[in-house]
Design an enzyme around this catalytic site. Structure first.
Site, PDB file in Angstrom:
ATOM      1  N   GLY A  88       0.825  -1.201   0.000  1.00 25.35           N
ATOM      2  CA  GLY A  88       0.000   0.000   0.000  1.00 25.35           C
ATOM      3  C   GLY A  88       0.860   1.251   0.000  1.00 25.35           C
ATOM      4  CG  LEU A  89       2.062   3.304   3.047  1.00 25.35           C
ATOM      5  CD1 LEU A  89       3.391   3.182   3.749  1.00 25.35           C
ATOM      6  CD2 LEU A  89       1.267   4.457   3.606  1.00 25.35           C
ATOM      7  CB  CYS A  90       1.309   3.448  -3.917  1.00 14.74           C
ATOM      8  SG  CYS A  90       0.338   1.959  -3.931  1.00 14.74           S
ATOM      9  N   GLY A  91      -0.983   6.075  -2.645  1.00 16.96           N
ATOM     10  CA  GLY A  91      -2.060   6.952  -3.080  1.00 16.96           C
ATOM     11  C   GLY A  91      -3.270   6.179  -3.575  1.00 16.96           C
ATOM     12  CB  SER A 249       1.022   5.798  -7.592  1.00 14.15           C
ATOM     13  OG  SER A 249      -0.104   6.194  -6.930  1.00 14.15           O
TER      14      SER A 249
END
Lengths: 294, 135
Positions: A88-91, A249
């Site tokens: 995760g942590l990609c907008g 991203s």
């Protein structure tokens, strides 16, 4: 009102967070460059494959064409391959792919088709599972894979082919995020089976048509071999674009986070200084009024 | 000296070679054949084997190819390899791993045609193994 000590703690914690997001941004930038290189290096193969396929498909047509190209004749069961990232942590990267898939699933269901979903990547699975748990047939994990190689894509391709041979679906669509630029990724659906004839520009088509090919062993045998391989190549390309998109991203998401943390630190430092000043003033007043009382 | 033509060797991961060459010997599915300039347009599947490339400067470069396609035009020649490695970079462990994988595939194949294909591939790999790395 938080005490001075609380403020100090908060500032240091935000600073630590900022350091982390900054580091993640830099890591993503480095990985993005690698991913872009990989995508670039893979391009010649898929291009050549496309042109070879186009001119061989032109010679083999009608009854001889393999099922993978013409389809099974019905379009009742759809297989959707949703490619997303593992982390995760990609907008909005994963959620935008998932939303795209969700819309299509709803549309297909409204048309009364049967839908099966094959998830590649953990994040898309997590999102789609909430709504379509019953439709998801499996999830392919690429978490352990550091650099996506053709072998990974080929494994997925083989699996799809086996399912097709077993008649488990009629139409197969691949969902991934097309990498336009670092800040622009577009969720895309690409129909794999039946294979849409690849587009070739006019001049190339004319060149190919003028060349009379000799086929060894023969045209349809080559086509039988070529199409499954083409499907793996498409999947490979999708995975590579996805990696590049994810990193792009992630980079911009982490850039944002770093900037936000910076703003927060400024604000907290401001109120910390104000409060410290207030305390100093208060102590001075106490000393002065104590001295006056004597 | 023979005429030169453009030769490209591409694997899904990258472009391995793109050069002017005079002659290429490739492992076609019906046997090895040599491609020179002005060869008739041909398309063939490849089986695992060694492709011998002679560049325009007369250098000899050998690549191990694990299946794929060759697309020959009078002016150019392109190999789309499933996977390809320069002969000097081949190591035994990698080959053994591929043979193991092929064995597993052959064992897993149930249909006659698939099985025949997998067995054939395995046989090719084994021969190849003996050729390049004589024990």
């Amino acid at each position: 009102m938080p005490s001075l000590k609380d403020l100090r703690n908060r500032i240091s914690s935000v600073k630590a967070t900022q350091k982390i997001t900054k580091a993640m941004q830099m890591v993503a930038a480095a990985k993005l460059r690698r991913a872009q290189d990989a995508a670039e290096a893979a391009r010649p193969y898929s291009q050549r494959m496309g042109s070879v396929l186009a001119n061989i498909a032109a010679t083999v047509s009608g009854e001889d064409a393999p099922k993978l190209m013409t389809g099974t004749g019905s379009d009742k069961t759809h297989l959707l391959i949703a490619c997303t990232s593992e982390r995760g942590l990609c907008g909005g990267f994963n959620s935008s792919i998932a939303r795209f898939v969700r819309d299509d699933v709803r549309k297909l269901q409204a048309e009364g088709k049967e839908v099966k979903i094959l998830c590649v990547g953990k994040k898309g699975y997590d999102i789609l599972r909430r709504e379509f748990a019953a439709l998801i047939i499996d999830r392919i994990d690429l978490r352990e894979v550091k650099n996506i190689g053709f072998a990974n894509a080929d494994a997925i391709g083989k699996r799809v082919m086996t399912m097709f041979a077993a008649g488990e679906f009629d139409v197969c669509t691949l969902y991934y995020s097309e990498f336009r630029s670092v800040i622009n990724q577009v969720p895309t659906g690409l129909q794999l089976i039946p294979a849409a004839a690849p587009e070739v520009d006019e001049t190339e088509a004319a060149n190919a048509a003028s060349a009379m090919y000799e086929y060894e062993p023969d045209a349809s045998a080559i086509l039988d071999d070529l199409i499954p391989r083409n499907i793996s190549v498409q999947i490979f390309r999708a995975l590579l674009e996805n990696v590049a998109g994810e990193m792009g991203s992630k980079m911009s998401a982490m850039d944002n986070a770093t900037r936000n943390a910076g703003e927060m630190i400024d604000k907290l430092t401001m109120s910390y200084n104000r409060q410290r000043q207030a305390q100093i003033t208060k102590e001075l007043i106490e000393i002065i009024s104590g001295a006056e009382a004597l | 000296m023979a005429d030169a033509f453009t030769f490209e060797l591409v694997s899904p991961e990258r472009l391995l070679l793109s050069e002017q060459v005079t002659q290429v010997v490739v492992p076609g599915s019906d046997g090895y054949f040599t491609v020179m300039a002005n060869h008739a347009a041909t398309m063939s599947t490849l089986q695992p084997g060694v492709a011998k490339v002679t560049t325009a400067e007369g250098k000899q470069e050998d690549y191990v190819i694990f299946g794929g396609f060759i697309d020959v035009l009078p002016t150019s020649c392109t190999i789309l390899a499933e996977s390809a490695v320069a002969v000097s970079d081949v190591n035994k462990a990698d080959l053994d791993a591929r043979i193991e994988a092929a064995k597993a595939d052959a064992a897993a194949a149930t249909e006659g045609e698939d099985q025949a294909k997998a067995n054939n591939y395995l046989a090719q790999l084994t021969t190849l193994n003996q050729q390049i790395l004589p024990a």
